[in-house]
Scaffold this motif. Structure first.
Motif, mmCIF file in Angstrom:
data_model
loop_
_atom_site.group_PDB
_atom_site.id
_atom_site.type_symbol
_atom_site.label_atom_id
_atom_site.label_comp_id
_atom_site.label_asym_id
_atom_site.label_seq_id
_atom_site.Cartn_x
_atom_site.Cartn_y
_atom_site.Cartn_z
ATOM 1 N N ASP A 1 0.826 -1.414 0.074
ATOM 2 C CA ASP A 1 -0.063 0.066 0.081
ATOM 3 C C ASP A 1 0.748 1.402 -0.015
ATOM 4 O O ASP A 1 0.331 2.224 -0.210
ATOM 5 C CB ASP A 1 -0.869 0.023 1.495
ATOM 6 N N THR A 2 2.089 1.217 0.548
ATOM 7 C CA THR A 2 2.907 2.310 0.627
ATOM 8 C C THR A 2 3.956 2.507 -0.036
ATOM 9 O O THR A 2 4.340 3.568 -0.545
ATOM 10 C CB THR A 2 3.307 2.586 2.123
ATOM 11 N N LEU A 3 4.902 1.441 -0.031
ATOM 12 C CA LEU A 3 6.270 1.395 -0.981
ATOM 13 C C LEU A 3 6.097 0.804 -1.760
ATOM 14 O O LEU A 3 6.601 -0.312 -2.095
ATOM 15 C CB LEU A 3 7.257 0.963 0.201
ATOM 16 N N THR A 4 5.441 1.275 -2.953
ATOM 17 C CA THR A 4 5.295 0.541 -4.279
ATOM 18 C C THR A 4 6.188 1.038 -5.331
ATOM 19 O O THR A 4 7.378 0.696 -5.307
ATOM 20 C CB THR A 4 3.800 0.542 -4.832
ATOM 21 N N ASP A 5 5.805 1.663 -6.237
ATOM 22 C CA ASP A 5 6.540 2.081 -7.319
ATOM 23 C C ASP A 5 7.439 3.418 -6.992
ATOM 24 O O ASP A 5 6.926 4.235 -6.585
ATOM 25 C CB ASP A 5 5.589 2.603 -8.720
ATOM 26 N N PRO A 6 8.674 3.233 -6.831
ATOM 27 C CA PRO A 6 9.845 4.458 -6.426
ATOM 28 C C PRO A 6 9.280 5.552 -7.305
ATOM 29 O O PRO A 6 9.614 6.574 -6.923
ATOM 30 C CB PRO A 6 10.857 3.889 -6.618
ATOM 31 N N ALA A 7 9.142 5.368 -8.649
ATOM 32 C CA ALA A 7 8.910 6.491 -9.494
ATOM 33 C C ALA A 7 7.667 7.297 -9.237
ATOM 34 O O ALA A 7 7.912 8.718 -9.496
ATOM 35 C CB ALA A 7 8.889 6.199 -10.835
ATOM 36 N N LEU B 1 7.523 7.477 3.755
ATOM 37 C CA LEU B 1 8.098 6.485 4.828
ATOM 38 C C LEU B 1 7.686 6.674 6.122
ATOM 39 O O LEU B 1 7.354 5.960 7.038
ATOM 40 C CB LEU B 1 9.706 6.962 4.854
ATOM 41 N N VAL B 2 6.942 7.834 6.399
ATOM 42 C CA VAL B 2 6.097 8.217 7.480
ATOM 43 C C VAL B 2 4.746 7.525 7.502
ATOM 44 O O VAL B 2 4.480 6.817 8.565
ATOM 45 C CB VAL B 2 6.079 9.835 7.894
ATOM 46 N N THR B 3 4.220 7.617 6.281
ATOM 47 C CA THR B 3 2.976 6.860 6.388
ATOM 48 C C THR B 3 3.360 5.223 6.417
ATOM 49 O O THR B 3 2.417 4.641 6.993
ATOM 50 C CB THR B 3 2.208 7.147 4.853
ATOM 51 N N GLU C 1 14.162 -5.494 0.580
ATOM 52 C CA GLU C 1 13.896 -5.455 -0.791
ATOM 53 C C GLU C 1 13.198 -4.046 -1.345
ATOM 54 O O GLU C 1 13.595 -3.672 -2.487
ATOM 55 C CB GLU C 1 13.136 -6.690 -1.083
ATOM 56 N N ARG C 2 12.322 -3.602 -0.777
ATOM 57 C CA ARG C 2 11.832 -2.366 -1.257
ATOM 58 C C ARG C 2 13.056 -1.222 -1.200
ATOM 59 O O ARG C 2 12.753 -0.413 -2.048
ATOM 60 C CB ARG C 2 10.620 -1.868 -0.175
#
Length: 215
Positions: A87-93, A102-104, A151-152
């Motif tokens: 939900d939060t650390l998906t597509d870096p772009a 990162l706070v979320t 990994e993320r």
């Protein structure tokens, strides 16, 4: 004092997934309500609506059953962590503001996972298993969450968003700087219930980014 008998090593039946789930649920309820030592296999079998022989066939003994319950709850928490990561650390772009992202993520972990009834249950079960509060060496989730976060971070590094030569070390340091600080200081990291937690998470994220954000 909880028993420290070694779990069984005999060959166990795989059996019906429905019966297995019913036994695990019954054991979890009774271990939490009555304690491990006072919870009999007869009572677990009755609550699960199976025979006592079925409990022994599936799990061997009560100590092995407790380990299975601990593992089951741990796997549920690992699934929660996976959902939060997705939900939060998906597509870096697409992550325009790394601090916000990162706070979320950290707040969701602190509230949805560490502040959950499942996590409280895990700690109580591990205490029943070992006779003392769980430490890192007895963590049934082992390194799985840390590796998933690493990994993320590696993906964000590949996209030029982070500079992390050692993603696993970065993950360990991130955890220590954010909800790890709250756990160590307050014994809880539920940001929804404790207003002291969120400022610690925000400052921890900022400290992490000062060290690892790509320039």
């Amino acid at each position: 004092m909880p028993t420290t008998k070694t779990p069984t090593t005999k060959t166990l039946r795989e059996g019906s997934s429905r019966k297995r789930a019913a036994i695990l649920a019954a054991a979890r309820e009774l271990f939490l309500a009555d304690g491990f030592d006072r919870s009999s296999v007869d009572a677990i079998a009755a609550r699960a609506e199976v025979s006592k022989r079925t409990v022994y066939d599936y799990f061997g003994d009560k100590q092995t059953l407790l380990q299975a319950v601990v593992d089951d709850v741990g796997q549920s928490l690992i699934a929660t962590i996976g959902r939060i990561l997705d939900d939060t650390l998906t597509d870096p772009a697409e992550s325009a503001d790394l601090e916000d992202v990162l706070v979320t993520f950290s707040t969701r972990i602190a509230t949805d996972m560490l502040g959950s009834a499942e996590h409280a249950t895990l700690r109580r079960l591990v205490r029943a298993q070992t006779g003392h509060p769980p430490d890192q060496s007895e963590n049934p989730m082992a390194d799985t969450p840390d590796e998933a976060l690493a990994e993320r971070f590696a993906a964000f590094a590949a996209a030029g968003r982070l500079d992390v030569p050692d993603p696993r070390l970065a993950a360990d340091q991130f955890i220590a700087l954010t909800f790890g600080v709250a756990l160590n200081r307050y014994g809880s990291a539920n940001a929804a219930e404790d207003p002291r937690v969120q400022p610690l998470i925000v400052e921890g994220v900022r400290t992490f980014l000062r060290a690892y954000q790509a320039t």
